[in-house]
Each structure stands twice: as structure tokens, then as C-alpha cells.
Design a protein around this motif. Structure first.
Motif, PDB file in Angstrom:
ATOM      1  N   GLY A 124       0.824  -1.201   0.000  1.00 51.17           N
ATOM      2  CA  GLY A 124       0.000   0.000   0.000  1.00 51.17           C
ATOM      3  C   GLY A 124       0.854   1.244   0.000  1.00 51.17           C
ATOM      4  N   ARG A 125       0.206   2.347   0.276  1.00 46.68           N
ATOM      5  CA  ARG A 125       0.858   3.653   0.299  1.00 46.68           C
ATOM      6  C   ARG A 125       0.991   4.133   1.737  1.00 46.68           C
ATOM      7  NH1 ARG A 125      -0.817   3.468  -4.785  1.00 46.68           N
ATOM      8  NH2 ARG A 125       0.217   4.801  -6.277  1.00 46.68           N
ATOM      9  N   HIS A 126       2.052   4.899   1.979  1.00 45.46           N
ATOM     10  CA  HIS A 126       2.270   5.534   3.273  1.00 45.46           C
ATOM     11  C   HIS A 126       2.217   7.040   3.007  1.00 45.46           C
ATOM     12  CE1 HIS A 126       4.826   1.805   3.109  1.00 45.46           C
ATOM     13  NE2 HIS A 126       3.969   1.501   4.066  1.00 45.46           N
ATOM     14  N   ASP A 127       1.040   7.618   3.151  1.00 46.91           N
ATOM     15  CA  ASP A 127       0.841   9.018   2.782  1.00 46.91           C
ATOM     16  C   ASP A 127       1.737   9.987   3.541  1.00 46.91           C
ATOM     17  OD1 ASP A 127      -1.123   8.280   0.936  1.00 46.91           O
ATOM     18  OD2 ASP A 127      -2.729   8.450   2.427  1.00 46.91           O
ATOM     19  N   VAL A 128       2.001   9.722   4.809  1.00 48.49           N
ATOM     20  CA  VAL A 128       2.828  10.621   5.623  1.00 48.49           C
ATOM     21  C   VAL A 128       4.236  10.761   5.045  1.00 48.49           C
ATOM     22  CG1 VAL A 128       3.896  10.902   7.904  1.00 48.49           C
ATOM     23  CG2 VAL A 128       1.500  10.218   7.722  1.00 48.49           C
ATOM     24  N   PHE A 129       4.747   9.679   4.455  1.00 46.46           N
ATOM     25  CA  PHE A 129       6.123   9.691   3.949  1.00 46.46           C
ATOM     26  C   PHE A 129       6.225   9.691   2.428  1.00 46.46           C
ATOM     27  CE2 PHE A 129       6.486   7.970   8.233  1.00 46.46           C
ATOM     28  CZ  PHE A 129       7.391   8.875   8.754  1.00 46.46           C
ATOM     29  N   GLY A 130       5.104   9.618   1.734  1.00 49.94           N
ATOM     30  CA  GLY A 130       5.149   9.606   0.274  1.00 49.94           C
ATOM     31  C   GLY A 130       5.859   8.379  -0.268  1.00 49.94           C
ATOM     32  N   THR A 131       5.586   7.224   0.327  1.00 46.62           N
ATOM     33  CA  THR A 131       6.212   5.974  -0.106  1.00 46.62           C
ATOM     34  C   THR A 131       5.126   4.939  -0.393  1.00 46.62           C
ATOM     35  OG1 THR A 131       6.457   5.210   2.187  1.00 46.62           O
ATOM     36  CG2 THR A 131       8.331   6.368   1.210  1.00 46.62           C
ATOM     37  N   HIS A 132       5.531   3.858  -1.034  1.00 44.17           N
ATOM     38  CA  HIS A 132       4.645   2.726  -1.255  1.00 44.17           C
ATOM     39  C   HIS A 132       5.464   1.451  -1.212  1.00 44.17           C
ATOM     40  CE1 HIS A 132       5.029   3.254  -5.965  1.00 44.17           C
ATOM     41  NE2 HIS A 132       6.166   3.457  -5.350  1.00 44.17           N
ATOM     42  N   PRO A 192       6.217   8.111  -6.740  1.00 44.95           N
ATOM     43  CA  PRO A 192       6.267   9.282  -7.620  1.00 44.95           C
ATOM     44  C   PRO A 192       4.907   9.953  -7.800  1.00 44.95           C
ATOM     45  CG  PRO A 192       6.399   7.278  -8.919  1.00 44.95           C
ATOM     46  CD  PRO A 192       6.457   6.866  -7.473  1.00 44.95           C
ATOM     47  N   ASP A 193       3.819   9.267  -7.469  1.00 51.26           N
ATOM     48  CA  ASP A 193       2.484   9.841  -7.604  1.00 51.26           C
ATOM     49  C   ASP A 193       2.000  10.543  -6.337  1.00 51.26           C
ATOM     50  OD1 ASP A 193       2.300   8.880 -10.226  1.00 51.26           O
ATOM     51  OD2 ASP A 193       1.551   6.946  -9.519  1.00 51.26           O
ATOM     52  N   ALA A 194       2.771  10.448  -5.263  1.00 52.50           N
ATOM     53  CA  ALA A 194       2.372  11.052  -3.992  1.00 52.50           C
ATOM     54  C   ALA A 194       2.920  12.482  -3.894  1.00 52.50           C
ATOM     55  CB  ALA A 194       2.914  10.226  -2.826  1.00 52.50           C
ATOM     56  N   PRO A 195       2.202  13.339  -3.199  1.00 53.10           N
ATOM     57  CA  PRO A 195       2.754  14.679  -2.955  1.00 53.10           C
ATOM     58  C   PRO A 195       4.027  14.565  -2.118  1.00 53.10           C
ATOM     59  CG  PRO A 195       0.464  14.510  -2.191  1.00 53.10           C
ATOM     60  CD  PRO A 195       0.890  13.140  -2.610  1.00 53.10           C
ATOM     61  N   ALA A 196       4.913  15.520  -2.287  1.00 53.06           N
ATOM     62  CA  ALA A 196       6.146  15.521  -1.480  1.00 53.06           C
ATOM     63  C   ALA A 196       5.776  15.647  -0.004  1.00 53.06           C
ATOM     64  CB  ALA A 196       7.044  16.675  -1.901  1.00 53.06           C
ATOM     65  N   PRO A 197       6.349  14.813   0.843  1.00 54.39           N
ATOM     66  CA  PRO A 197       6.019  14.891   2.267  1.00 54.39           C
ATOM     67  C   PRO A 197       6.597  16.161   2.896  1.00 54.39           C
ATOM     68  CG  PRO A 197       7.771  13.291   1.910  1.00 54.39           C
ATOM     69  CD  PRO A 197       7.336  13.758   0.557  1.00 54.39           C
ATOM     70  N   ASP A 198       6.031  16.537   4.035  1.00 53.34           N
ATOM     71  CA  ASP A 198       6.521  17.715   4.755  1.00 53.34           C
ATOM     72  C   ASP A 198       7.620  17.357   5.752  1.00 53.34           C
ATOM     73  OD1 ASP A 198       5.067  16.382   6.664  1.00 53.34           O
ATOM     74  OD2 ASP A 198       3.814  18.093   7.220  1.00 53.34           O
ATOM     75  N   ARG A 199       8.185  16.209   5.600  1.00 48.99           N
ATOM     76  CA  ARG A 199       9.264  15.704   6.464  1.00 48.99           C
ATOM     77  C   ARG A 199      10.156  14.803   5.626  1.00 48.99           C
ATOM     78  NH1 ARG A 199       6.549  12.971  10.936  1.00 48.99           N
ATOM     79  NH2 ARG A 199       4.699  14.136  10.405  1.00 48.99           N
ATOM     80  N   ALA A 200      11.298  14.436   6.188  1.00 48.45           N
ATOM     81  CA  ALA A 200      12.179  13.478   5.505  1.00 48.45           C
ATOM     82  C   ALA A 200      11.498  12.115   5.462  1.00 48.45           C
ATOM     83  CB  ALA A 200      13.507  13.378   6.240  1.00 48.45           C
ATOM     84  N   ARG A 201      11.725  11.393   4.391  1.00 45.78           N
ATOM     85  CA  ARG A 201      11.168  10.043   4.289  1.00 45.78           C
ATOM     86  C   ARG A 201      11.943   9.108   5.213  1.00 45.78           C
ATOM     87  NH1 ARG A 201      10.641  11.797  -1.157  1.00 45.78           N
ATOM     88  NH2 ARG A 201       8.503  11.572  -1.879  1.00 45.78           N
ATOM     89  N   MET A 228       5.852   4.455  14.737  1.00 42.56           N
ATOM     90  CA  MET A 228       7.212   4.153  14.263  1.00 42.56           C
ATOM     91  C   MET A 228       8.128   5.290  14.670  1.00 42.56           C
ATOM     92  SD  MET A 228       8.112   1.965  11.356  1.00 42.56           S
ATOM     93  CE  MET A 228       9.702   1.658  10.673  1.00 42.56           C
ATOM     94  N   SER A 229       9.333   4.947  15.076  1.00 42.65           N
ATOM     95  CA  SER A 229      10.321   5.986  15.376  1.00 42.65           C
ATOM     96  C   SER A 229      11.005   6.371  14.065  1.00 42.65           C
ATOM     97  CB  SER A 229      11.350   5.488  16.392  1.00 42.65           C
ATOM     98  OG  SER A 229      12.110   4.423  15.856  1.00 42.65           O
ATOM     99  N   VAL A 230      11.017   7.662  13.790  1.00 46.60           N
ATOM    100  CA  VAL A 230      11.610   8.156  12.550  1.00 46.60           C
ATOM    101  C   VAL A 230      12.446   9.391  12.879  1.00 46.60           C
ATOM    102  CG1 VAL A 230      11.173   8.993  10.216  1.00 46.60           C
ATOM    103  CG2 VAL A 230       9.615   7.329  11.249  1.00 46.60           C
ATOM    104  N   PRO A 231      13.754   9.355  12.590  1.00 51.09           N
ATOM    105  CA  PRO A 231      14.589  10.530  12.822  1.00 51.09           C
ATOM    106  C   PRO A 231      14.138  11.689  11.932  1.00 51.09           C
ATOM    107  CG  PRO A 231      15.936   8.568  12.460  1.00 51.09           C
ATOM    108  CD  PRO A 231      14.525   8.205  12.122  1.00 51.09           C
ATOM    109  N   GLU A 232      14.329  12.914  12.421  1.00 47.83           N
ATOM    110  CA  GLU A 232      13.919  14.095  11.663  1.00 47.83           C
ATOM    111  C   GLU A 232      14.511  14.130  10.263  1.00 47.83           C
ATOM    112  OE1 GLU A 232      14.035  17.964  13.437  1.00 47.83           O
ATOM    113  OE2 GLU A 232      13.522  17.118  15.397  1.00 47.83           O
ATOM    114  N   GLU A 233      15.761  13.722  10.121  1.00 45.21           N
ATOM    115  CA  GLU A 233      16.405  13.743   8.804  1.00 45.21           C
ATOM    116  C   GLU A 233      16.255  12.417   8.057  1.00 45.21           C
ATOM    117  OE1 GLU A 233      18.816  12.227  11.894  1.00 45.21           O
ATOM    118  OE2 GLU A 233      18.093  14.288  11.758  1.00 45.21           O
ATOM    119  N   GLY A 234      15.539  11.445   8.649  1.00 45.63           N
ATOM    120  CA  GLY A 234      15.259  10.181   7.990  1.00 45.63           C
ATOM    121  C   GLY A 234      16.335   9.120   8.130  1.00 45.63           C
TER     122      GLY A 234
END
Length: 141
Positions: free
Chosen positions: A33-41, A60-69, A118-124
Motif C-alpha cells: 500500500g501507500r504511506h501518505d505521511v512519507f510519500g512511499t509505497h 512518484p504519484d504522492a505529494p512531497a512529504p513535509d518531512r524526511a522520508r 514508528m520511530s523516525v529521525p527528523e532527517e530520515g
């Protein structure tokens, strides 16, 4: 306590990540599936005892996320390959309190009936040159 939850194979695109995993393992990955928060699938492969393999890439079809992936995918380049290991825990906040800085902050996520943190560092990028595990806490049934 931490236990292995899943492994991630990243690619410059999902087709490359999927092909790498399918060729290496001689299997067919299932739809993810898609992960909208990170713009990944992703695509998925169930393994033994609840473990799974995830092929993942920027969507590539997702909007750019407002955070690092997550999984440092913003800087990923080169051939598809195994990049990350993800460990499950029962209490993400407590696990992060015991670890050195750099493992990130909890992010609440969902897709359909699935719910997790999920723990995600600010810079990914995870500690130890992205070799430390990402941490996940499943919160749904």
C-alpha cells in the motif's frame, strides 16, 4: 524487549525494489500500500512467525512529504538492496528512552485497519550510518 518485525529492501523505484527481492528469493511479492505521511509505497512478502519482507520506495504519484522520508529514502541511490531492519516493541516511548539520541520520535501511522507507531529521525537517517534498527509498535488488533 525488542524483536525482529520485518526487513526492508529499498529501490530508486518500487519496480526495482520488487524485482530485486523477487529475483533473489524466487518468489512473488504481494500488494502492499501507500504511506501518505512519507510519500512511499511498498510490496510485501510474509515470512515465518509473523515476520515479513517489505520492498519500499518513494511514490512518484504522492505529494512531497513535509518531512524526511523514513529509511533515508530521500538520499537513496544505486541498485535496489536490503537497507533496513525494523524491530517491534510493546512500548515505543520506553524503548526510545533507553536508547541514545538519533532514533527519532514516534509517528502515528495507519493504513486501512492497520495502526502502528514508528520511530523516525527528523532527517530520515538512523544512527550508526543508518545501520541501527527502526522501531515499530503495532497498536491495532
Amino acid at each position: 524487549m525488542l524483536s525482529l518485525d520485518h526487513l526492508a529492501v529499498a529501490g530508486e523505484d518500487l519496480a526495482a525494489a520488487r524485482a530485486h527481492a523477487e529475483t533473489a528469493l524466487d518468489v512473488i511479492l504481494q500488494p502492499g500500500g501507500r504511506h501518505d505521511v512519507f510519500g512511499t509505497h511498498n510490496r510485501l512478502l510474509g515470512l515465518a512467525d509473523g515476520l515479513y519482507l517489505e520492498a519500499i520506495a518513494a511514490d512518484p504519484d504522492a505529494p512531497a512529504p513535509d518531512r524526511a522520508r523514513w529509511f533515508d529514502l530521500d538520499r537513496f541511490s544505486g541498485p535496489a538492496r536490503l537497507t533496513n531492519w525494523i524491530c517491534r516493541c510493546d512500548d515505543l516511548d520506553a524503548a526510545l528512552a533507553r536508547l541514545p539520541d538519533g532514533f527519532g520520535r514516534p509517528v502515528d501511522l495507519q493504513r486501512g485497519d492497520l495502526r502502528w507507531r514508528m520511530s523516525v529521525p527528523e532527517e530520515g537517517r538512523l544512527p550508526f550510518d543508518n545501520l541501527a534498527p527502526a522501531l515499530i509498535q503495532w497498536t491495532g488488533g
